[in-house]
Design a protein around this motif. Structure first.
Motif: not given
Length: 86
Positions: A22-34
């Motif tokens: 996430v810090c290195a690239d641009d994303f339109d959406l991030v789905l995160m597994d908690c």
């Protein structure tokens, strides 16, 4: 499933990899597994939020039946207030 819809998908094996991506690239959406290893999704989301504040970028959403207080503590915006946990 997302690739079947023609979307480009990037995967991380753990929360530390997700944070780096996430810090290195641009994303339109991030789905995160908690419940990821190394760094769980809550910790990764908190770090992403810190990064967002410093860089001015927005990146995260949450979709898991975790307790709302923990999601709010990591500033995850997608916890619907109408949901309840028992």
């Amino acid at each position: 499933m997302l690739e079947g819809l023609g979307l480009e998908v990037s995967r991380a094996c753990n929360g530390a990899e997700a944070l780096h991506s996430v810090c290195a690239d641009d994303f339109d959406l991030v789905l995160m597994d908690c419940q990821m290893p190394v760094m769980d999704g809550f910790a990764a989301t908190a770090e992403i939020r810190r990064y967002e504040q410093q860089s001015g970028r927005a990146a995260c959403c949450r979709s898991s039946p975790s307790p709302p207080t923990r999601c709010r503590a990591t500033a995850s915006p997608a916890w619907p207030p109408a949901w309840t946990t028992t």
